[in-house]
Design a protein around this motif. Structure first.
Motif, mmCIF file in Angstrom:
data_model
loop_
_atom_site.group_PDB
_atom_site.id
_atom_site.type_symbol
_atom_site.label_atom_id
_atom_site.label_comp_id
_atom_site.label_asym_id
_atom_site.label_seq_id
_atom_site.Cartn_x
_atom_site.Cartn_y
_atom_site.Cartn_z
ATOM 1 N N LEU A 50 0.828 -1.207 0.000
ATOM 2 C CA LEU A 50 0.000 0.000 0.000
ATOM 3 C C LEU A 50 0.860 1.252 0.000
ATOM 4 C CD1 LEU A 50 -2.598 1.722 0.553
ATOM 5 C CD2 LEU A 50 -2.282 1.187 2.974
ATOM 6 N N ASP A 51 0.590 2.136 -0.939
ATOM 7 C CA ASP A 51 1.243 3.444 -1.005
ATOM 8 C C ASP A 51 0.180 4.508 -0.738
ATOM 9 O OD1 ASP A 51 3.062 5.459 -1.432
ATOM 10 O OD2 ASP A 51 3.458 4.992 -3.532
ATOM 11 N N THR A 52 0.596 5.631 -0.184
ATOM 12 C CA THR A 52 -0.329 6.751 0.022
ATOM 13 C C THR A 52 0.147 7.985 -0.738
ATOM 14 O OG1 THR A 52 0.819 7.206 2.110
ATOM 15 C CG2 THR A 52 -1.243 5.978 2.249
ATOM 16 N N ASP A 53 0.725 7.738 -1.911
ATOM 17 C CA ASP A 53 1.162 8.850 -2.761
ATOM 18 C C ASP A 53 -0.060 9.630 -3.237
ATOM 19 O OD1 ASP A 53 2.917 10.484 -4.123
ATOM 20 O OD2 ASP A 53 4.050 8.817 -4.980
ATOM 21 N N TYR A 54 0.181 10.836 -3.749
ATOM 22 C CA TYR A 54 -0.915 11.769 -3.985
ATOM 23 C C TYR A 54 -1.903 11.300 -5.048
ATOM 24 C CZ TYR A 54 1.157 13.531 -8.357
ATOM 25 O OH TYR A 54 1.623 13.663 -9.635
ATOM 26 N N MET A 55 -3.107 11.852 -4.970
ATOM 27 C CA MET A 55 -4.172 11.593 -5.926
ATOM 28 C C MET A 55 -4.764 12.942 -6.327
ATOM 29 S SD MET A 55 -7.784 11.604 -5.829
ATOM 30 C CE MET A 55 -8.149 11.273 -4.109
ATOM 31 N N PRO B 156 0.122 -7.759 -4.993
ATOM 32 C CA PRO B 156 -0.815 -6.785 -5.555
ATOM 33 C C PRO B 156 -0.606 -5.461 -4.837
ATOM 34 C CG PRO B 156 -1.960 -8.195 -3.999
ATOM 35 C CD PRO B 156 -0.548 -8.734 -4.111
ATOM 36 N N VAL B 157 -0.795 -4.365 -5.544
ATOM 37 C CA VAL B 157 -0.479 -3.052 -4.973
ATOM 38 C C VAL B 157 -1.667 -2.116 -5.106
ATOM 39 C CG1 VAL B 157 1.952 -3.371 -5.586
ATOM 40 C CG2 VAL B 157 0.457 -2.075 -7.123
ATOM 41 N N LEU B 158 -1.665 -1.081 -4.267
ATOM 42 C CA LEU B 158 -2.720 -0.070 -4.354
ATOM 43 C C LEU B 158 -2.205 1.267 -3.842
ATOM 44 C CD1 LEU B 158 -5.293 -0.282 -1.447
ATOM 45 C CD2 LEU B 158 -3.172 -1.606 -1.440
ATOM 46 N N ASP B 159 -2.904 2.307 -4.225
ATOM 47 C CA ASP B 159 -2.583 3.651 -3.742
ATOM 48 C C ASP B 159 -3.853 4.322 -3.239
ATOM 49 O OD1 ASP B 159 -0.368 5.959 -3.855
ATOM 50 O OD2 ASP B 159 -2.323 6.823 -4.356
ATOM 51 N N ILE B 160 -3.796 4.785 -1.995
ATOM 52 C CA ILE B 160 -4.878 5.583 -1.412
ATOM 53 C C ILE B 160 -4.220 6.864 -0.907
ATOM 54 C CG2 ILE B 160 -6.707 5.726 0.305
ATOM 55 C CD1 ILE B 160 -6.721 2.667 0.398
ATOM 56 N N GLY B 161 -4.363 7.938 -1.657
ATOM 57 C CA GLY B 161 -3.597 9.128 -1.343
ATOM 58 C C GLY B 161 -4.411 10.328 -0.913
ATOM 59 N N ALA B 162 -3.704 11.319 -0.404
ATOM 60 C CA ALA B 162 -4.299 12.622 -0.134
ATOM 61 C C ALA B 162 -4.728 13.239 -1.467
ATOM 62 C CB ALA B 162 -3.287 13.512 0.568
ATOM 63 N N PHE B 163 -5.754 14.086 -1.431
ATOM 64 C CA PHE B 163 -6.185 14.766 -2.646
ATOM 65 C C PHE B 163 -5.662 16.195 -2.651
ATOM 66 C CE2 PHE B 163 -9.028 17.660 -4.901
ATOM 67 C CZ PHE B 163 -8.992 17.091 -6.172
ATOM 68 N N GLY B 164 -5.212 16.604 -3.807
ATOM 69 C CA GLY B 164 -4.756 17.983 -3.960
ATOM 70 C C GLY B 164 -4.527 18.305 -5.416
ATOM 71 N N LYS B 165 -3.755 19.348 -5.646
ATOM 72 C CA LYS B 165 -3.525 19.812 -7.009
ATOM 73 C C LYS B 165 -2.099 20.343 -7.164
ATOM 74 C CE LYS B 165 -8.380 21.302 -7.434
ATOM 75 N NZ LYS B 165 -9.293 22.447 -7.651
ATOM 76 N N ASP B 166 -1.658 20.342 -8.405
ATOM 77 C CA ASP B 166 -0.408 21.004 -8.818
ATOM 78 C C ASP B 166 0.848 20.424 -8.175
ATOM 79 O OD1 ASP B 166 -2.015 22.563 -10.359
ATOM 80 O OD2 ASP B 166 -1.679 24.426 -9.257
ATOM 81 N N ALA B 167 0.953 19.115 -8.149
ATOM 82 C CA ALA B 167 2.205 18.500 -7.695
ATOM 83 C C ALA B 167 3.353 19.013 -8.562
ATOM 84 C CB ALA B 167 2.102 16.976 -7.798
ATOM 85 N N HIS B 168 4.474 19.291 -7.936
ATOM 86 C CA HIS B 168 5.694 19.766 -8.603
ATOM 87 C C HIS B 168 5.560 21.193 -9.139
ATOM 88 C CE1 HIS B 168 7.435 15.457 -9.408
ATOM 89 N NE2 HIS B 168 6.898 15.575 -8.206
ATOM 90 N N LYS B 169 4.524 21.907 -8.706
ATOM 91 C CA LYS B 169 4.389 23.320 -9.050
ATOM 92 C C LYS B 169 4.422 24.146 -7.765
ATOM 93 C CE LYS B 169 1.453 22.413 -13.099
ATOM 94 N NZ LYS B 169 0.155 22.718 -13.753
ATOM 95 N N PHE B 170 4.699 25.435 -7.884
ATOM 96 C CA PHE B 170 4.791 26.251 -6.674
ATOM 97 C C PHE B 170 3.418 26.433 -6.016
ATOM 98 C CE2 PHE B 170 3.390 29.598 -9.468
ATOM 99 C CZ PHE B 170 2.799 30.566 -8.645
ATOM 100 N N THR B 171 2.363 26.085 -6.752
ATOM 101 C CA THR B 171 1.007 26.145 -6.204
ATOM 102 C C THR B 171 0.554 24.791 -5.663
ATOM 103 O OG1 THR B 171 0.274 25.914 -8.498
ATOM 104 C CG2 THR B 171 0.218 28.123 -7.544
ATOM 105 N N GLU B 172 1.478 23.885 -5.434
ATOM 106 C CA GLU B 172 1.178 22.574 -4.853
ATOM 107 C C GLU B 172 0.363 22.745 -3.576
ATOM 108 O OE1 GLU B 172 3.647 18.891 -2.711
ATOM 109 O OE2 GLU B 172 4.704 20.328 -3.974
#
Length: 551
Positions: free
Chosen positions: A204-209, A510-526
């Motif tokens: 399980l990963d919790t990378d962004y969504m 088997p793998v899955l991702d359940i992540g935090a929700f947001g916008k603009d990863a890798h931008k200054f408005t992340e």
């Protein structure tokens, strides 16, 4: 998730964000140390300090490391175990300009953005004014995800005597670089499994969504992950003076035709259960001429980012060779067409040009040169490799290219040709079809978590986490032919670049991702959307964990 736990997740997320940890800087060391400190403050780890272990990233000039935290339920003996991962590094902060000093301070940065709201893009301004978002480098990608796992584990540890099963969390470095952290902890997972007799159920990963398209209101849980290959082309033309243009073949023209044939071409999309991978796109295209002169370029190179859902390295190699032949033939046909037109205009006799479309794999090139040189070829390539390994400016991609260049230079054949090979890195796709017991159990656990969570958000679970991530290393193809196609066509594999393939094959999760929700990863408005990230995503993580361990 109760308000107290949500507040704790926000607290940990901000503390982790405050620790600047740009990839390939000393800050990465401080970041994983901060994770260690937070765990060490928990009563469970005060009692079991030996359940926290640092894992060094081999041969790293910065001495970077990852942290593995193990938690064992005490209700009764159980081998069932879930592995969780999260990365502690971030991309750089140069895009913040004069606000760089606030990039890792979410509350201060959010307030500062309010002062300059009129300069921000409309969507960013709208989110800022809503009060529902918090800004900061790494808060979204992915320290809130780390905080979710850490807070859930902390909550479980408070009643560990009534918890059945085991949890492993790896806080890994270098995800934004070359995944060195994840690759170094994979063998540790196998050692733990053998030592503790753990039965690993899932990774399980919790990378962004984030939203998948404009106006998308869905919140996603992903089961499985996209893969990545980088099919590459070493192009050998026939150099000529620009005053005798038709006496040669411009390597740049062949490269351009290959790009036209492959770049963003939906013919190369993978489709699985209605989900479509993005088509290939160029990450590099250039000729290899070292100086300016009126001689045309003899050689050129290009490589593509190639996303996979079901295509294996051997299959992608065949597709690229076929596409390369078609593109090269287009170059030959175009040259003949234009030469014939030129001859008519200049009132000269037209004779068809001698060029042929020739495309082979690196493995084929190697075998042809080996047949001519024997063991001397391997000695020459080993000498070159050892020299390049001493030069830190030569990265994995240039290393592979130089091996191809050298191999071709040693070949007696000097006619135009295209060599297809793989450039590192390789990320296997993981397709969770539900055919195996562990896959079926994961699909059921996630479906129950999503369907039983009451929220005004529209929750959707899908196949294939769409972003390249460390999830890919939870498994690897087992077919020897597939692995051979990868290794034999990735120059420098085993020296400059390697994978713990055997351990990945043993994990086979088997793998899955359940992540935090947001916008603009890798931008200054992340930024993250606070309510979903601190209140809903943690519930989905917790329920999925408990569903899996209860089966």
């Amino acid at each position: 998730m109760n308000k107290q736990i949500s507040a704790r997740i926000e607290e940990i997320a901000v503390v982790l964000t405050n620790q600047l940890s740009v990839v390939e800087t000393p800050g990465e060391l401080d970041s994983v140390q901060k994770v260690f400190e937070i765990f060490s403050e928990m009563d469970y780890y005060k009692k079991h300090p030996d359940y926290l272990k640092f894992v060094d990233m081999p041969n790293d000039k910065l001495g970077r490391k990852s942290l593995i935290a193990v938690m064992k339920g005490e209700k009764k003996k159980s081998d069932k175990t879930i592995i969780m991962i999260g990365h502690t590094d971030t991309v750089g902060i140069s895009d913040y300009g004069t606000l760089k000093h606030l990039a890792n301070k979410p509350y201060e940065l959010t307030e500062k953005f309010k002062e300059i709201a009129s300069t921000l893009p409309p969507e960013v301004r709208k989110d800022l004014e809503s009060g529902e978002y918090l800004f900061g480098r790494g808060l979204f990608d992915m320290k809130t995800g780390d905080a979710i796992i850490m807070a859930v584990m902390e909550e479980i540890s408070k009643d560990i005597k009534n918890f059945e099963g085991n949890l492993i969390f790896a806080a890994v470095c270098d995800e934004e670089g070359n995944s060195g952290g994840m690759l170094s902890v994979i063998p540790e997972f196998i050692k733990l499994q053998e030592k503790e007799n753990f039965d690993y159920l899932a990774l399980l990963d919790t990378d962004y969504m984030t939203s998948e398209y404009e106006g998308d209101e869905n919140k996603y849980v992903y089961i499985g992950t996209v893969g990545k290959l980088m099919p590459s082309f070493y192009i050998v033309g026939k150099e000529t003076h620009v005053g005798e243009s038709f006496k040669g073949v411009d390597a740049n023209q062949i490269a351009a035709d290959i790009t036209t044939r492959i770049n963003l071409n939906a013919d190369f999309c993978d489709i699985a259960e209605g989900e479509v991978s993005l088509p290939p796109i160029t990450l590099r295209q250039r000729d290899l001429k070292p100086e300016y002169s009126v001689q045309t370029a003899k050689t050129a190179t290009l490589f593509f980012n190639y996303a996979t859902h079901i295509s294996t390295p051997d299959e992608v190699l065949k597709k690229m060779i076929k596409a390369g032949k078609e593109a090269f033939q287009n170059t030959v046909d175009s040259l003949n067409t234009q030469y014939e037109r030129f001859c008519k205009l200049a009132e000269r006799e037209f004779k068809k040009l001698p060029w042929e479309s020739r495309v082979i794999s690196y493995e084929e090139l190697y075998q042809k040169v080996k047949a001519e040189m024997g063991a001397a070829l391997d000695k020459q390539l080993e000498k070159l490799s050892n020299t390049m390994l001493k030069d830190e400016s030569i990265d994995q991609r240039d290393f592979a290219l130089k091996i191809v260049e050298e191999t071709h230079k040693l070949w007696s054949d000097r006619e135009p040709i295209v060599i297809v090979y793989f450039t590192p890195p390789y990320y296997p796709h993981i397709y969770v079809e539900g055919k195996r017991p562990k896959e079926k159990a994961l699909l059921e656990a996630v479906a129950d978590a999503v369907n039983s969570t009451k929220t005004d958000y529209k929750l959707v679970y899908k196949k294939f986490f769409p972003y390249i991530s460390d999830l890919s290393y939870g498994a690897a193809p087992k077919d020897p032919k597939i692995i051979a196609a990868l290794k034999n066509n990735m120059p420098g594999y085993g020296t400059k670049y390697s994978l713990p393939l055997e351990e990945m094959q043993k994990l086979d999760l088997p793998v899955l991702d359940i992540g935090a929700f947001g916008k603009d990863a890798h931008k200054f408005t992340e930024r993250i959307e606070k309510r979903y990230s601190f209140e809903v995503a943690p519930v989905l993580v917790y329920k999925t964990i408990m569903n899996l361990l209860s089966k």
